[in-house]
Design a protein around this motif. Structure first.
Motif, PDB file in Angstrom:
ATOM      1  N   GLU A 252      14.675  -0.550   1.756  1.00  0.00           N
ATOM      2  CA  GLU A 252      13.704  -0.154   2.780  1.00  0.00           C
ATOM      3  C   GLU A 252      12.738   0.910   2.271  1.00  0.00           C
ATOM      4  O   GLU A 252      11.562   0.931   2.625  1.00  0.00           O
ATOM      5  N   ALA A 253      13.236   1.789   1.409  1.00  0.00           N
ATOM      6  CA  ALA A 253      12.401   2.860   0.852  1.00  0.00           C
ATOM      7  C   ALA A 253      11.312   2.309  -0.058  1.00  0.00           C
ATOM      8  O   ALA A 253      10.323   2.992  -0.329  1.00  0.00           O
ATOM      9  N   GLU A 254      11.488   1.075  -0.530  1.00  0.00           N
ATOM     10  CA  GLU A 254      10.500   0.480  -1.434  1.00  0.00           C
ATOM     11  C   GLU A 254       9.581  -0.525  -0.737  1.00  0.00           C
ATOM     12  O   GLU A 254       8.901  -1.305  -1.384  1.00  0.00           O
ATOM     13  N   VAL A 255       9.566  -0.487   0.587  1.00  0.00           N
ATOM     14  CA  VAL A 255       8.607  -1.272   1.357  1.00  0.00           C
ATOM     15  C   VAL A 255       7.548  -0.296   1.844  1.00  0.00           C
ATOM     16  O   VAL A 255       7.830   0.622   2.601  1.00  0.00           O
ATOM     17  N   TRP A 256       6.338  -0.495   1.380  1.00  0.00           N
ATOM     18  CA  TRP A 256       5.253   0.434   1.687  1.00  0.00           C
ATOM     19  C   TRP A 256       4.226  -0.243   2.581  1.00  0.00           C
ATOM     20  O   TRP A 256       3.367  -0.985   2.108  1.00  0.00           O
ATOM     21  N   PRO A 257       4.288   0.011   3.894  1.00  0.00           N
ATOM     22  CA  PRO A 257       3.255  -0.534   4.775  1.00  0.00           C
ATOM     23  C   PRO A 257       1.900   0.086   4.399  1.00  0.00           C
ATOM     24  O   PRO A 257       1.807   1.289   4.201  1.00  0.00           O
ATOM     25  N   TYR A 258       0.905  -0.743   4.282  1.00  0.00           N
ATOM     26  CA  TYR A 258      -0.423  -0.262   3.921  1.00  0.00           C
ATOM     27  C   TYR A 258      -1.333  -0.253   5.147  1.00  0.00           C
ATOM     28  O   TYR A 258      -2.103   0.661   5.350  1.00  0.00           O
ATOM     29  N   SER A 259      -1.229  -1.300   5.934  1.00  0.00           N
ATOM     30  CA  SER A 259      -1.978  -1.404   7.181  1.00  0.00           C
ATOM     31  C   SER A 259      -1.235  -2.405   8.064  1.00  0.00           C
ATOM     32  O   SER A 259      -0.189  -2.913   7.679  1.00  0.00           O
ATOM     33  N   ILE A 260      -1.788  -2.723   9.211  1.00  0.00           N
ATOM     34  CA  ILE A 260      -1.099  -3.658  10.099  1.00  0.00           C
ATOM     35  C   ILE A 260      -0.956  -5.025   9.450  1.00  0.00           C
ATOM     36  O   ILE A 260       0.031  -5.713   9.675  1.00  0.00           O
ATOM     37  N   ASP A 261      -1.892  -5.419   8.628  1.00  0.00           N
ATOM     38  CA  ASP A 261      -1.788  -6.747   8.028  1.00  0.00           C
ATOM     39  C   ASP A 261      -1.511  -6.734   6.524  1.00  0.00           C
ATOM     40  O   ASP A 261      -1.618  -7.751   5.865  1.00  0.00           O
ATOM     41  N   GLU A 262      -1.107  -5.582   5.990  1.00  0.00           N
ATOM     42  CA  GLU A 262      -0.794  -5.505   4.566  1.00  0.00           C
ATOM     43  C   GLU A 262       0.440  -4.643   4.324  1.00  0.00           C
ATOM     44  O   GLU A 262       0.647  -3.644   5.005  1.00  0.00           O
ATOM     45  N   GLY A 263       1.230  -5.061   3.356  1.00  0.00           N
ATOM     46  CA  GLY A 263       2.395  -4.285   2.970  1.00  0.00           C
ATOM     47  C   GLY A 263       2.731  -4.543   1.513  1.00  0.00           C
ATOM     48  O   GLY A 263       2.362  -5.579   0.955  1.00  0.00           O
ATOM     49  N   ILE A 264       3.408  -3.600   0.911  1.00  0.00           N
ATOM     50  CA  ILE A 264       3.750  -3.715  -0.506  1.00  0.00           C
ATOM     51  C   ILE A 264       5.263  -3.582  -0.663  1.00  0.00           C
ATOM     52  O   ILE A 264       5.810  -2.493  -0.500  1.00  0.00           O
TER      53      ILE A 264
END
Length: 131
Positions: free
Chosen positions: A93-105
C-alpha cells in the motif's frame, strides 16, 4: 497509470452502458469548469466530427445519441479508491502513489517478478485485473 476518459467511463458503467460504445460526455455547468469535457470514448469525437478543442456545451451537437451528464466527483473518488486497492494487491500500500483522481502509480520495483517474467508482464497482469 492514466485512466483515459475516467469520469465518462465511470458514468457509463454506473448507468449499465458500454463505455466503449456509448457516446457520453461529462460536462460541468460550474462557471470555473465550463471548459472541462470528458468523453466516454475516443470515437465520440469522430462520430460527431468534433475538434480537439471542444470546451463548451454550445460546441456540442444537438444529437439525441449524445448523452450529456453533470460530474459526480464522489463517484469518481470512490472508483479511484477501488483502483488503488487493486494496485495494492500487486505491491505494498505504501508503494501506491495516487497522482490524481484518474491517475495512480503502483511502484512494482520490488514485486513485479511475482506476477511475470518482466516488469512489462507484471503490468499486463494488473491491466488484466482492472479491465
Amino acid at each position: 497509470m492514466d485512466n483515459k476518459s475516467f469520469y465518462a467511463r465511470c458514468e457509463t458503467v454506473q448507468r449499465g452502458l458500454n463505455p466503449l460504445k456509448v457516446p457520453l460526455v461529462v460536462m460541468s455547468e460550474a462557471e470555473k469548469y465550463k471548459w472541462r469535457l470528458n468523453f466516454s470514448y475516443v470515437e465520440t469525437k469522430k462520430l460527431f466530427h468534433l475538434q480537439a478543442n471542444v470546451s463548451r456545451q454550445r460546441d456540442l451537437p444537438q444529437d439525441p445519441r449524445l448523452i450529456v451528464v453533470p460530474p459526480r466527483m464522489n463517484l469518481y473518488i470512490e472508483h479511484n479508491l477501488q483502483i488503488n486497492q487493486i494496485f495494492a494487491k500487486f505491491t505494498s500500500e505504501a508503494e501506491v502513489w495516487p497522482y490524481s483522481i484518474d491517475e495512480g502509480i503502483p511502484d512494482m520495483t520490488h514485486s513485479w517478478q511475482l506476477f511475470g517474467s518482466s516488469p512489462r508482464a507484471g503490468l499486463f497482469k494488473i491491466l488484466s485485473v482492472i479491465n
